[in-house]
Design a protein around this motif. Structure first.
Motif, PDB file in Angstrom:
ATOM      1  N   MET A 198       0.829  -1.204   0.000  1.00 55.05           N
ATOM      2  CA  MET A 198       0.000   0.000   0.000  1.00 55.05           C
ATOM      3  C   MET A 198       0.869   1.261   0.000  1.00 55.05           C
ATOM      4  SD  MET A 198      -3.308  -0.745  -0.075  1.00 55.05           S
ATOM      5  CE  MET A 198      -4.354   0.380   0.859  1.00 55.05           C
ATOM      6  N   LEU A 199       1.906   1.286   0.816  1.00 50.49           N
ATOM      7  CA  LEU A 199       2.790   2.451   0.869  1.00 50.49           C
ATOM      8  C   LEU A 199       3.473   2.680  -0.477  1.00 50.49           C
ATOM      9  CD1 LEU A 199       4.161   4.719   2.468  1.00 50.49           C
ATOM     10  CD2 LEU A 199       5.884   3.045   3.184  1.00 50.49           C
ATOM     11  N   CYS A 200       4.001   1.617  -1.058  1.00 51.76           N
ATOM     12  CA  CYS A 200       4.714   1.744  -2.339  1.00 51.76           C
ATOM     13  C   CYS A 200       3.768   2.148  -3.474  1.00 51.76           C
ATOM     14  CB  CYS A 200       5.410   0.426  -2.688  1.00 51.76           C
ATOM     15  SG  CYS A 200       6.779   0.001  -1.608  1.00 51.76           S
ATOM     16  N   TYR A 201       2.590   1.504  -3.530  1.00 51.01           N
ATOM     17  CA  TYR A 201       1.667   1.787  -4.637  1.00 51.01           C
ATOM     18  C   TYR A 201       1.128   3.207  -4.566  1.00 51.01           C
ATOM     19  CZ  TYR A 201      -2.083   1.536  -7.989  1.00 51.01           C
ATOM     20  OH  TYR A 201      -2.900   1.804  -9.069  1.00 51.01           O
ATOM     21  N   PHE A 202       0.734   3.654  -3.379  1.00 51.67           N
ATOM     22  CA  PHE A 202       0.176   4.998  -3.266  1.00 51.67           C
ATOM     23  C   PHE A 202       1.252   6.069  -3.472  1.00 51.67           C
ATOM     24  CE2 PHE A 202      -3.456   2.784  -1.701  1.00 51.67           C
ATOM     25  CZ  PHE A 202      -4.535   3.618  -1.958  1.00 51.67           C
ATOM     26  N   THR A 203       2.486   5.772  -3.095  1.00 46.64           N
ATOM     27  CA  THR A 203       3.580   6.704  -3.379  1.00 46.64           C
ATOM     28  C   THR A 203       3.803   6.814  -4.879  1.00 46.64           C
ATOM     29  OG1 THR A 203       4.661   6.166  -1.273  1.00 46.64           O
ATOM     30  CG2 THR A 203       6.016   7.213  -2.963  1.00 46.64           C
ATOM     31  N   PHE A 204       3.809   5.669  -5.552  1.00 42.16           N
ATOM     32  CA  PHE A 204       3.957   5.662  -7.008  1.00 42.16           C
ATOM     33  C   PHE A 204       2.831   6.431  -7.683  1.00 42.16           C
ATOM     34  CE2 PHE A 204       2.655   3.680 -11.035  1.00 42.16           C
ATOM     35  CZ  PHE A 204       3.798   3.892 -11.794  1.00 42.16           C
ATOM     36  N   ARG A 205       1.585   6.192  -7.252  1.00 41.02           N
ATOM     37  CA  ARG A 205       0.454   6.874  -7.871  1.00 41.02           C
ATOM     38  C   ARG A 205       0.478   8.382  -7.616  1.00 41.02           C
ATOM     39  NH1 ARG A 205      -4.114   4.802 -10.050  1.00 41.02           N
ATOM     40  NH2 ARG A 205      -4.337   7.026 -10.507  1.00 41.02           N
ATOM     41  N   PHE A 206       0.966   8.789  -6.454  1.00 38.72           N
ATOM     42  CA  PHE A 206       1.072  10.220  -6.168  1.00 38.72           C
ATOM     43  C   PHE A 206       1.929  10.906  -7.231  1.00 38.72           C
ATOM     44  CE2 PHE A 206       3.525  13.728  -4.339  1.00 38.72           C
ATOM     45  CZ  PHE A 206       2.497  14.569  -3.949  1.00 38.72           C
ATOM     46  N   PHE A 207       3.072  10.329  -7.527  1.00 42.96           N
ATOM     47  CA  PHE A 207       3.979  10.939  -8.504  1.00 42.96           C
ATOM     48  C   PHE A 207       3.493  10.728  -9.936  1.00 42.96           C
ATOM     49  CE2 PHE A 207       6.864  10.471  -4.830  1.00 42.96           C
ATOM     50  CZ  PHE A 207       7.302  11.788  -4.740  1.00 42.96           C
ATOM     51  N   LEU A 208       2.890   9.565 -10.216  1.00 43.05           N
ATOM     52  CA  LEU A 208       2.416   9.293 -11.573  1.00 43.05           C
ATOM     53  C   LEU A 208       1.365  10.298 -12.013  1.00 43.05           C
ATOM     54  CD1 LEU A 208       2.643   7.148 -13.901  1.00 43.05           C
ATOM     55  CD2 LEU A 208       0.557   6.137 -12.959  1.00 43.05           C
TER      56      LEU A 208
END
Length: 248
Positions: A198-208
């Motif tokens: 969850m931490l990795c995916y939401f961090t990725f989506r924030f920047f994407l």
């Protein structure tokens, strides 16, 4: 390749996105039940049912709510139920699915984490869904902004655009590999793999989302990015309190 890719089903022309989205959910759920059968940890029926209902209800509500709040002006000025029902985002589904699960666990009095088993089926489902997003091109709002970057592609109009769906697929494959390696270490408590996902995916989506069309609500941040920030903060605090199995 010509965008959008469509399929002819029962005499109707259907975009690739809903077809692959449904396929992803079906295959993801079959993979989950396969892993559940193999798992040594068996949850009581009441707990399993409550968690499944909580996750489904939360994800359904959240995906549509956040999907529509990406453009709240359009939602409130020209409300249309069909448009509301067809607007979805995985970010809202994951965030509210989490809330639904936590509420369901409180109702049945279950305190242990139940998330690790769903991580890889969830990644698989998202990857399959993102294939549909890519094949749909610019005909649904899952495309990137124009770019002269080396990976820019024509997705159905005159612009070279970021193929954000492909970026996400590559990221998820890499994340799958990393989480599998962590899972095999067997030194972290139940729930750690899910929390890290969850931490990795939401961090990725924030920047994407900076390279996707979006309505800026606060500063230069859109609705999805604001949700991402909330989830990132939540899981940073969750992971800070995590101890390895061998720690004292």
């Amino acid at each position: 390749m010509d965008f959008p890719v469509t399929f002819h089903i029962f005499g109707k022309t259907v975009l690739a996105h809903p077809v692959f989205e449904a396929l992803g959910m079906f295959i993801g759920m079959r993979y989950y039940f396969y892993l559940k059968r193999k798992s040594k940890e068996k949850l009581p029926f009441n707990t399993s049912a409550a968690v499944l209902i909580g996750a489904t209800a939360g994800a359904l509500l959240g995906s549509k709510l956040i999907g529509n709040l990406e453009n709240p002006y359009k939602l409130f000025e020209h409300f249309d139920f069909k448009t509301f029902w067809t607007n979805n985002t995985i970010v809202g589904g994951l965030a509210f699915g989490l809330i639904g699960v936590e509420l369901a666990k409180k109702v049945v009095g279950h305190k242990e984490s139940t998330g690790d088993l769903i991580v890889f089926p969830l990644i698989l489902a998202i990857i399959i869904g993102r294939i549909g997003c890519f094949l749909t091109g610019i005909h649904e709002e899952t495309y990137g902004i124009p770019t002269d970057f080396i990976f820019g592609m024509h997705l159905g109009d005159q612009y070279l655009r970021h193929p954000v769906a492909l970026y996400e697929i590559v990221f998820l494959i890499m994340l799958w590999i990393c989480l599998k390696l962590i899972e095999r270490e067997k030194i972290y408590p139940p729930g750690f793999v899910f929390q890290l996902f969850m931490l990795c995916y939401f961090t990725f989506r924030f920047f994407l989302d900076f390279i996707k069309p979006r309505l800026e609500l606060i500063g230069n941040l859109g609705t999805i990015q604001l949700v991402c920030i909330a989830v990132i903060i939540y899981y940073i605090f969750k992971l800070k309190s995590t101890k390895t199995v061998n720690s004292h």
